[in-house]
Enzyme design. Structure first.
Site, short mmCIF file in Angstrom:
data_model
loop_
_atom_site.label_atom_id
_atom_site.label_comp_id
_atom_site.label_asym_id
_atom_site.label_seq_id
_atom_site.Cartn_x
_atom_site.Cartn_y
_atom_site.Cartn_z
N ASP A 446 -5.89 -11.57 -44.91
CA ASP A 446 -4.43 -11.70 -44.87
C ASP A 446 -3.67 -10.38 -44.74
O ASP A 446 -3.50 -9.87 -43.64
CB ASP A 446 -3.95 -12.49 -46.08
CG ASP A 446 -4.45 -13.92 -46.09
OD1 ASP A 446 -5.34 -14.24 -45.29
OD2 ASP A 446 -3.96 -14.73 -46.89
N GLU A 670 -7.95 -17.43 -58.94
CA GLU A 670 -8.09 -17.04 -57.54
C GLU A 670 -8.48 -15.57 -57.40
O GLU A 670 -9.30 -15.21 -56.56
CB GLU A 670 -6.76 -17.29 -56.81
CG GLU A 670 -6.79 -17.00 -55.32
CD GLU A 670 -5.46 -17.27 -54.65
OE1 GLU A 670 -5.42 -17.30 -53.41
OE2 GLU A 670 -4.44 -17.43 -55.37
#
Length: 700
Positions: A446, A670
């Site tokens: 990302d 996460e």
């Protein structure tokens, strides 16, 4: 040649020039043979130009149409799984399951039109308005004016539903015909509590041994205890955590990691949206997204609450855990993912299949672009299958090979870079004035910093490493399966990408002392407030130029992470140096995604976009690092002892922090802070964070 021919013919014709000059004055031009001839030539030339232009435009349109059709056409190779592999006849034990991962007790069958169940306290009976509307329909009818008085206690309010459609009021053919009926039973409880839900179809009831009784009450309790004990025994036999000396609490963490991952496996069916690759030389065709054919997908998910759908590069990491527990599940998952292959060999990186899944995804993430790739992490599981030598795995790989080959070939060809044997991720964000560094979502990393000014000159190190790994795995697979033609085609590519000289020429940055991306780049970029726009990107000096990208972090380690370097490589030492340096990547909680010394460390990418892969500790890459250190720690070479020591220390840091955060919060997260170890991002995240189990087991 045509111009020279015209000059030779025209130069001596003085009379022709006179005739033409006379013809210009009046009607003689109409009757002049030369005037007529030239007019004919001009007309012919114009007609040819128009024809060529028409053919060119038609060719571009036809090519665009052809590409658009292929983007939403399924690949013609034989399926990796039999067409009935999900049926109750072939796999009865997998037909029912918790295949709706985003809801509690989300049961369904592995079929296109399944019976669905889900636990929640929002309950009533109605005709079915369609899956995307169920939750809102229930919420809109909830009221808080209901009261309940327990014996000897004061009345308490609770949320409830005022009424529902009675079965006898459905009408002769049933309301919502074609959609089915929606039945909810409301149960209001106080914690702690236990309850049993029994669903028994008519056929099951008729076939049940009446002497055994219904699976409820004490029979259910006994069955659950038996399964629990069997699970514990199988878990220890598979992962040997107790044998390795891990504490009972750490063993419980491992069981929770595995259970959460397995419980998050879902079955999806529907059509995704695809935007074809319409870039044609000299033409920019604009088309609307098209629907992919209806397809099933059996896959684990990253997060049951936040990401309850299939993600391609996540799934490769998920299956590393799943295949240790049940190789059949991994074959099923890989076979379904390969079933998504389009005619070109592309697989969409994010799978949003069906109305229910689509209703939970922001519109900007619904459409998958057929020019964009994703790391081919499924090949990590393929490599593990090759090492294991299980006959069932090899039989599956034989069926899957044409699709694996097509997928890898598409990746190698479609993401080719500006120079031979270089690669570039397609799909970087444009250089908008609000972005510090345009994202590269297809890479999976990302907002990890890339070249400051996106261009076709970029060379991406991580992609090069993924292709090198893919070529190595595919060659081994082709040779083992006896696919001589494919092995001969892939062999030279694998050999070239396996030569450290090529890697050095493309990605070794002498001025940085590490491997790096290459592109049009400057470090002199920052976000500054500029009312009324808010934060905007300001580019200073030095101006961008073609150079290696100074962004020390996970990407710098990829030749190490994917074990592409020889144990005697002169580049291995410098990579271990930066990995072990607390000023750069080392933290007490695992390896940082971006060096603390980087100018991008901890920086927002925009006013509304906090840092993601800019310093946080991620379990998937730390697992790759542990595997690499374990690998080099067991191979003779100048760095063997150091790699083994770093493996031991990194494993203690990663496992220790995940366990500490699990104790404190009850969740796998996460990502984790490199500064204090706290869990960050979404939770529960029992996707690739479940790799902590394999780290505890030292299974790489």
């Amino acid at each position: 040649m045509a111009r020279g021919e015209r000059r030779r013919r025209g130069a001596p014709a003085d009379g022709v020039r006179t005739s033409v000059g006379a013809a210009r004055g009046g009607p003689a031009r109409r009757n002049s043979p030369v005037g007529v001839a030239r007019g004919t030539v001009r007309g012919a030339v114009l007609a040819i130009v128009v024809l060529l232009l028409t053919l060119s435009l038609s060719g571009s349109w036809l090519l665009a149409w052809y590409r658009a059709r292929r983007a939403v056409t399924l690949h013609s190779a034989p399926p990796a799984l039999p067409s009935d592999s999900s049926s109750p006849t072939v796999a009865p034990d997998l037909f029912w399951g918790t295949y709706r991962p985003h809801v509690y007790f989300g049961m369904k069958t592995r079929s296109p039109q399944p019976l669905l169940t889900g636990l929640s306290y929002n309950v009533f009976w109605s005709s079915n308005p369609g899956l995307p509307l169920l939750t809102e329909m229930v919420k809109s009818r909830l009221n808080s004016w209901f009261q309940h008085r327990s014996p000897g206690a004061s009345p308490e309010r609770y949320l409830g539903l005022p009424g529902s459609l009675k079965w006898e009021d459905r009408g002769p053919s049933g309301q919502g015909q074609g959609q089915g009926q929606f039945l909810i039973q409301q149960v209001t409880l106080k914690v702690p509590f236990s309850m049993e839900l029994v669903f028994e179809s008519g056929s099951a009831r008729a076939g049940r041994n009446q002497a055994l009784g219904q699976l409820a009450g004490s029979l259910l309790t006994q069955a659950l205890e038996t399964h629990t004990e069997a699970f514990r025994e199988r878990f220890e036999k598979t992962f040997r955590l107790q044998e390795k000396g891990l504490s009972p609490g750490e063993q419980a963490l491992g069981r929770a990691a595995l259970s959460g991952l397995l419980g998050g496996i879902g079955y999806f069916y529907g059509q995704g949206l695809v935007l074809p690759d319409m870039k044609v030389e000299g033409s920019e065709q604009k088309v609307a997204p098209a629907l992919f054919p209806p397809v099933p997908l059996f896959t684990a998910v990253p997060s049951r609450s936040f990401f309850p759908r299939g993600f391609l590069w996540d799934e490769g990491f998920h299956q590393l855990v799943v295949q240790r527990w049940d190789p059949r599940l991994t074959r099923e998952a890989l076979g379904h993912w390969l079933g998504l292959l389009n005619a070109d060999g592309w697989i969409g990186r994010e799978q949003v299949l069906g109305d229910e899944a689509r209703a939970r995804v922001p519109p900007e993430f619904l459409v998958q672009r057929a020019a964009h790739a994703n790391p081919p992490t499924l090949l990590l599981s393929v490599a593990h299958m090759l090492e294991g030598g299980d006959p069932a795995d090899l039989a599956f790989l034989r069926r899957a090979f044409p699709r694996l080959y097509a997928w890898f070939s598409w990746l190698h060809q479609s993401q080719a870079g500006p120079v031979p044997l270089s690669y570039r991720w397609r799909g970087r964000d444009p250089a908008l004035p609000t972005l510090l560094n345009p994202k590269t979502l297809p890479s999976g990393l990302d907002d990890y910093p890339r070249a400051s000014h996106p261009s076709a000159t970029e060379r991406h190190l991580d992609l090069w490493c993924w292709v090198a790994l893919g070529a190595r795995v595919l060659v081994r697979l082709a040779e083992q399966l006896g696919e001589a033609e494919a092995a001969a085609e892939l062999g030279p590519l694998a050999a070239s990408l396996g030569a450290e000289k090529i890697l050095d020429e493309l990605h070794w940055a002498p001025e940085l002392g590490v491997f790096a991306d290459f592109g049009n780049h400057t470090k002199a970029v920052q976000l500054k407030p500029r009312p009324p726009q808010g934060l905007v990107r300001v580019v200073g000096r030095p101006h961008p130029r073609l150079q290696y990208v100074d962004a020390l972090g996970y990407i710098s380690l990829f030749p190490l992470l994917l074990q592409l370097l020889d144990p005697h490589s002169s580049r291995l030492g410098p990579l271990l140096d930066v990995l072990a340096d607390s000023r750069h990547l080392w933290s007490p909680f695992g390896l940082r995604s971006l060096a603390a010394s980087s100018s991008f460390y901890g920086q927002r990418n925009s006013e509304h976009d906090p840092p993601y892969w800019r310093g946080a500790v991620w379990l998937n890459v730390n697992y790759l690092a542990l595997g690499a250190l374990h690998h080099y720690g067991h191979l003779e070479g100048p760095h063997q002892a150091r790699a083994a020591k770093l493996h031991s220390e990194l494993r203690a840091n990663v496992v220790g922090n995940v366990w500490q955060q699990y104790q404190a919060t009850g969740f796998l997260w996460e990502q984790y802070s490199d500064q204090d170890g706290r869990g960050m991002g979404c939770r529960p995240f029992q996707g690739w964070t479940s790799l902590v189990l394999l780290a505890m087991a030292e299974d790489y």
